[in-house]
Design an enzyme around this catalytic site. Structure first.
Site, PDB file in Angstrom:
ATOM      1  N   ASP A   9     -38.744  -8.027 -35.281  1.00 58.87           N
ATOM      2  CA  ASP A   9     -39.757  -6.976 -35.268  1.00 58.87           C
ATOM      3  C   ASP A   9     -39.051  -5.619 -35.145  1.00 58.87           C
ATOM      4  O   ASP A   9     -38.153  -5.454 -34.312  1.00 58.87           O
ATOM      5  CB  ASP A   9     -40.725  -7.166 -34.096  1.00 58.87           C
ATOM      6  CG  ASP A   9     -41.926  -6.249 -34.188  1.00 58.87           C
ATOM      7  OD1 ASP A   9     -42.897  -6.616 -34.863  1.00 58.87           O
ATOM      8  OD2 ASP A   9     -41.867  -5.147 -33.584  1.00 58.87           O
ATOM      9  N   ILE A  10     -39.461  -4.657 -35.985  1.00 54.61           N
ATOM     10  CA  ILE A  10     -38.835  -3.332 -35.962  1.00 54.61           C
ATOM     11  C   ILE A  10     -39.246  -2.603 -34.688  1.00 54.61           C
ATOM     12  O   ILE A  10     -40.434  -2.531 -34.357  1.00 54.61           O
ATOM     13  CB  ILE A  10     -39.250  -2.515 -37.194  1.00 54.61           C
ATOM     14  CG1 ILE A  10     -38.893  -3.257 -38.482  1.00 54.61           C
ATOM     15  CG2 ILE A  10     -38.563  -1.141 -37.173  1.00 54.61           C
ATOM     16  CD1 ILE A  10     -39.383  -2.562 -39.737  1.00 54.61           C
ATOM     17  N   GLU A  58     -44.630  -5.019 -39.577  1.00 57.42           N
ATOM     18  CA  GLU A  58     -43.190  -4.789 -39.466  1.00 57.42           C
ATOM     19  C   GLU A  58     -42.458  -6.006 -38.910  1.00 57.42           C
ATOM     20  O   GLU A  58     -41.350  -5.909 -38.397  1.00 57.42           O
ATOM     21  CB  GLU A  58     -42.916  -3.570 -38.580  1.00 57.42           C
ATOM     22  CG  GLU A  58     -43.324  -3.731 -37.133  1.00 57.42           C
ATOM     23  CD  GLU A  58     -44.753  -3.283 -36.834  1.00 57.42           C
ATOM     24  OE1 GLU A  58     -45.022  -2.879 -35.686  1.00 57.42           O
ATOM     25  OE2 GLU A  58     -45.600  -3.354 -37.749  1.00 57.42           O
TER      26      GLU A  58
END
Length: 306
Positions: free
Chosen positions: A175-176, A218
């Site tokens: 996950d960003i 994301e």
């Protein structure tokens, strides 16, 4: 008239018990640039297909032992190959029967090789178009990774394989970090550019057996077949470093780095697939809790913290 060119690397299996027809057809197709294999009957054809994948099988119907229709049915049950059936007995077989067995086309002997080539090209064009449509259906348009729907299908197959052969299996969740802040600051177009570039980085950082997916927003997932926790951490570390080294220049401004939080779960034998995914997800959120830009691993024996 210029002859149309075959699709590059198209592979053909020619099946006919008549030696003369088999040799002449092989010479004609080879001259046009096709890679050809030949077999004198159905059983020999099936043996060849075990070791040599092809695009199209061209087979006679009337052959000793296994006939062309039975061969067609067996091939369609085991492989995704196109089949063109030939026969010199026009009155004994209908187009509908042959197509119902799984053939892509049906031609009568004596075969005009130029006509057969045109039919072969049509079959190859349709196959290519179908493959492109199938790829589009399972691919995320922005990142060019597989989409979430294909993730569940592929993971189901890999879990089944891990249980059947008792092989290791690992799952990464990425996950960003602070991506909402990035989007709010620079806009969704710049955010999309980050997602697209991360798709490239992830794809380039994987091994041949691995597969990557855009799970949503994301968040990304990576399925690692034949992989234990130690090797999964090597893959995760390589991705973490590659992403961390990338610099983005939103709207032509200053360079900005992006980081990700990664969670790893190793599959437990007979574990429910949803529980497996949940453990990887919880490992990723543990990385968030511990400060982001890091990797958390939950092995097959350890339970995640409450």
């Amino acid at each position: 008239m210029k002859k149309p060119q075959p699709r590059i690397n198209s592979r053909i299996l020619i099946v006919d018990d008549d030696d003369t027809i088999r040799v002449l057809m092989n010479e004609f197709m080879t001259t046009l640039g096709y890679q050809c294999y030949t077999a004198s009957g159905g059983l020999e054809a099936l043996d060849i297909l075990q070791n040599h994948p092809v695009d199209v099988v061209i087979t006679d119907i009337i052959m000793p032992g296994m006939d062309g229709l039975e061969l067609t049915q067996q091939i369609k049950e085991q492989y995704d190959y196109e089949i063109i059936v030939m026969t010199g007995f026009a009155g004994e077989y209908s187009y509908e029967e042959v197509i119902h067995r799984g053939a892509s086309d049906f031609v009568f002997k004596p075969v005009r090789y130029e006509e057969l080539h045109l039919r072969l090209q049509r079959v190859l064009r349709e196959r290519s178009m179908r493959e492109k449509l199938e790829r589009l259906a399972i691919t995320d348009d922005l990142t060019k990774l597989f989409n979430a729907r294909h993730f569940y299908k592929r993971l189901t197959a890999e879990v089944d394989r891990a249980n059947r052969y008792e092989h290791p299996l690992a799952l990464l969740m990425l996950d960003i970090d602070y991506f909402k802040v990035y989007n709010d600051t620079y806009g969704h177009l710049e955010g999309n550019a980050v997602l697209a570039r991360l798709g490239q980085i992830i794809r380039n950082g994987l091994r041949r057996l691995d597969s990557a997916y855009r799970y949503g927003g994301e968040e990304f997932t990576v399925i690692l077949p034949e992989t234990d926790g130690t090797n999964a951490r090597h893959v995760a570390r390589r991705l973490l470093e590659a992403i961390g080294n990338e610099i983005f220049f939103p709207s032509g401004g200053e360079g900005i780095g992006i980081t990700v939080s990664i969670g790893i779960a190793q599959y437990r034998p007979e574990e429910n697939m949803e529980a497996f995914i949940k453990r990887a997800d919880m490992a990723m959120y543990e990385s968030k809790k511990q400060g982001r830009n890091r990797i958390t691993f939950f092995d097959a024996d350890a339970d995640p913290p409450n």
